[in-house]
Write an enzyme that holds these catalytic residues in place. Structure first.
Site, PDB file in Angstrom:
ATOM      1  N   ASP A 106     -14.497   1.460  -1.155  1.00  0.00           N
ATOM      2  CA  ASP A 106     -15.387   0.734   0.030  1.00  0.00           C
ATOM      3  C   ASP A 106     -16.429   0.746   0.665  1.00  0.00           C
ATOM      4  O   ASP A 106     -17.308   1.673   0.033  1.00  0.00           O
ATOM      5  CB  ASP A 106     -14.250   2.075   1.543  1.00  0.00           C
ATOM      6  CG  ASP A 106     -14.240   1.535   2.467  1.00  0.00           C
ATOM      7  OD1 ASP A 106     -15.307   1.391   3.150  1.00  0.00           O
ATOM      8  OD2 ASP A 106     -13.608   1.468   3.291  1.00  0.00           O
ATOM      9  N   HIS A 117     -12.153  -2.798  -0.290  1.00  0.00           N
ATOM     10  CA  HIS A 117     -11.536  -1.874   1.016  1.00  0.00           C
ATOM     11  C   HIS A 117     -12.032  -1.914   1.946  1.00  0.00           C
ATOM     12  O   HIS A 117     -12.793  -1.722   2.323  1.00  0.00           O
ATOM     13  CB  HIS A 117     -11.107  -0.309   0.369  1.00  0.00           C
ATOM     14  CG  HIS A 117     -10.284  -0.003   1.830  1.00  0.00           C
ATOM     15  ND1 HIS A 117     -11.035   1.098   2.942  1.00  0.00           N
ATOM     16  CD2 HIS A 117      -8.838   0.667   1.902  1.00  0.00           C
ATOM     17  CE1 HIS A 117      -9.177   1.354   3.331  1.00  0.00           C
ATOM     18  NE2 HIS A 117      -8.851   1.364   2.694  1.00  0.00           N
ATOM     19  N   HIS A 155      -0.457   4.290  -0.469  1.00  0.00           N
ATOM     20  CA  HIS A 155      -1.088   4.650   1.051  1.00  0.00           C
ATOM     21  C   HIS A 155      -1.300   6.447   0.439  1.00  0.00           C
ATOM     22  O   HIS A 155      -1.422   6.801   0.600  1.00  0.00           O
ATOM     23  CB  HIS A 155      -0.517   4.591   2.278  1.00  0.00           C
ATOM     24  CG  HIS A 155      -1.937   5.326   3.298  1.00  0.00           C
ATOM     25  ND1 HIS A 155      -1.937   5.940   4.172  1.00  0.00           N
ATOM     26  CD2 HIS A 155      -2.791   4.426   3.291  1.00  0.00           C
ATOM     27  CE1 HIS A 155      -3.556   5.567   4.382  1.00  0.00           C
ATOM     28  NE2 HIS A 155      -3.650   4.809   4.398  1.00  0.00           N
ATOM     29  N   GLU A 158     -10.386   3.697  -2.680  1.00  0.00           N
ATOM     30  CA  GLU A 158     -10.492   2.999  -1.225  1.00  0.00           C
ATOM     31  C   GLU A 158     -10.964   5.059  -1.437  1.00  0.00           C
ATOM     32  O   GLU A 158     -11.342   5.638  -0.039  1.00  0.00           O
ATOM     33  CB  GLU A 158      -9.850   3.159  -0.020  1.00  0.00           C
ATOM     34  CG  GLU A 158      -8.464   3.952   0.185  1.00  0.00           C
ATOM     35  CD  GLU A 158      -7.548   3.556   0.771  1.00  0.00           C
ATOM     36  OE1 GLU A 158      -7.662   4.195   1.905  1.00  0.00           O
ATOM     37  OE2 GLU A 158      -6.928   2.509   0.724  1.00  0.00           O
ATOM     38  N   ASP A 168       0.850  -0.690  -0.015  1.00  0.00           N
ATOM     39  CA  ASP A 168      -0.011  -0.180   0.121  1.00  0.00           C
ATOM     40  C   ASP A 168       0.927   0.963  -0.246  1.00  0.00           C
ATOM     41  O   ASP A 168       1.261   2.182   0.663  1.00  0.00           O
ATOM     42  CB  ASP A 168      -0.616  -0.302   1.520  1.00  0.00           C
ATOM     43  CG  ASP A 168      -2.430   0.999   1.485  1.00  0.00           C
ATOM     44  OD1 ASP A 168      -1.238   2.084   0.301  1.00  0.00           O
ATOM     45  OD2 ASP A 168      -3.034   0.740   1.689  1.00  0.00           O
ATOM     46  N   GLU A 203      -0.581  -0.834  -4.280  1.00  0.00           N
ATOM     47  CA  GLU A 203      -2.356   0.297  -3.899  1.00  0.00           C
ATOM     48  C   GLU A 203      -2.684   1.474  -3.492  1.00  0.00           C
ATOM     49  O   GLU A 203      -1.600   2.178  -3.052  1.00  0.00           O
ATOM     50  CB  GLU A 203      -2.651  -0.471  -2.835  1.00  0.00           C
ATOM     51  CG  GLU A 203      -4.295   0.699  -2.244  1.00  0.00           C
ATOM     52  CD  GLU A 203      -4.503  -0.048  -0.698  1.00  0.00           C
ATOM     53  OE1 GLU A 203      -5.922   0.253   0.288  1.00  0.00           O
ATOM     54  OE2 GLU A 203      -4.317  -2.169  -0.954  1.00  0.00           O
TER      55      GLU A 203
END
Length: 381
Positions: free
Chosen positions: A257, A284, A185, A235, A183, A209
């Protein structure tokens, strides 16, 4: 049947639960939350109650349309998350009324079990490798890890190589049958992502991700075309309209999500939309048990569902964990890296209402951490 009330509960570690009551005693649960903005989303749910109280809870699509499109200002994380939690709770009520799991109302199940992955922490190769091996020994066949902490816009060779060393250590410890997701992020810039991804390719990550922040979604196609690593994102995208451009840009995995992207109704549509582009679905879900239950209902009804994130033992869950608010925790019994298809009506879980009410008396004020670089400037969290 009429809706008689909506009640939100802020519960540790950082979650918001919603209970919708009806005049026939059927209750539905949802999880409307923006991490770090729980009070704000709870207020949005309270405003939605002005419309919902007195309505038939089984008119799910009608309520989704009114709540999502019936106001001049619409969309975004707060409003979409409020709708998401409400939508989950309405589907929970519908499943209980008809006596079937939600996935049955979505067309029935397409699989008997769903693959899941867990999170690991740690910054040093030996620590990360041990954590991944521990997860493998518990039966998991895939993990996800953060790609890095505070990042400069163009960081050092040492930062890039440290991530490569961590991934290499996990690959050596766990072997080629074990999947490693990374991830980013949104902490990596375009330059850092393009610099780092080729170095990771020999270790065949499961996916990377969110290599860029959502504001740069229009550039994600450049990332996809520059690497053989499957790219995942979503997400911080809240509707099928948000996903339209990233799906056509070449991502491999869509990650809406269920507590942000309009709930079961909208994520089911996003899943079908992703199929058109040969994109897999991996919802997510670093959140609570209601969000996970809702995610699994969509997974079991979606042919392109790949794997499901779950938060058991995740580093955010300090003081409370995924199973603490359930009467029967066996519904999330993970074995051999999978969770069995739930069979109970609605979302398939029984929320421990007494424990939720007790936790809500304490509440929480969880806030997103603030990351700063070594020069004092703000860094992406």
């Amino acid at each position: 049947m009429k809706i008689t009330g909506l009640t939100t509960y802020l519960v540790a570690p950082r979650w918001c639960f919603l209970r919708i009551d009806t005049d026939e005693g059927v209750t539905g649960w949802g999880e409307p939350i923006v991490e770090g903005r729980a009070h704000t989303v709870a207020a949005a749910v309270d405003e939605a109650a002005d419309y919902l109280v007195g309505q038939d809870p089984l008119r799910i699509e009608e309520h989704w349309q009114v709540l999502s499109k019936g106001n001049f200002y619409r969309g975004g994380p707060v409003l979409s998350s409020a709708v998401a939690g409400i939508d989950q709770a309405l589907w929970d009520i519908a499943g209980k009324v008809y006596g079937v799991p939600v996935y049955q109302l979505l067309g029935g199940h397409v699989r008997d079990r769903m693959r899941v992955y867990g999170w690991i922490g740690g910054d040093r190769p030996d620590v990360v490798a041990d954590a991944a091996k521990n997860m493998q020994n518990q039966g998991f066949t895939a993990i996800k890890m953060n790609g890095g902490g505070e990042m400069r816009r163009v960081d050092t060779a040492a930062q890039c190589l440290a991530l490569v060393d961590r991934v290499a250590a996990i690959r050596e410890a766990c072997g080629p049958e074990f999947d490693i997701a990374i991830d980013f992020h949104g902490r990596f810039t375009m330059a850092m992502a393009r610099r780092t991804l080729p170095l990771l390719e020999p270790y065949l990550p499961f996916f990377v991700e969110e290599p860029l922040v959502p504001e740069l979604t229009d550039q994600i196609g450049q990332i996809c075309s520059s690497t053989s690593i499957p790219i995942a994102t979503g997400e911080r995208l809240y509707s099928r309209w948000d996903f339209k451009d990233v799906l056509s840009a070449g991502i491999a995995i869509a990650q809406p999500d269920l507590s942000h992207a309009g709930g079961i109704s909208e994520v089911r549509r996003i899943a079908a939309q992703a199929e058109v582009y040969d994109v897999a679905l991996a919802p997510h879900c670093p959140l609570g048990p209601i969000a996970l239950a809702a995610s699994l209902q969509v997974d079991f009804a979606s042919p392109n569902a790949l794997i499901q994130e779950q938060s058991l033992g995740i580093h955010y869950n300090e003081g409370s964990d995924l199973l603490d608010y359930l009467v029967d925790t066996s519904v999330f019994g993970f074995a051999d890296g999978y969770v069995t298809r739930p069979t109970k009506p609605g979302l398939g879980i029984e929320v421990d209402e007494k424990e939720v009410a007790r936790a809500a008396e304490v509440g929480h004020r969880w806030r997103t951490p603030t990351f700063r670089r070594d020069d004092g400037s703000l860094a992406e969290w």
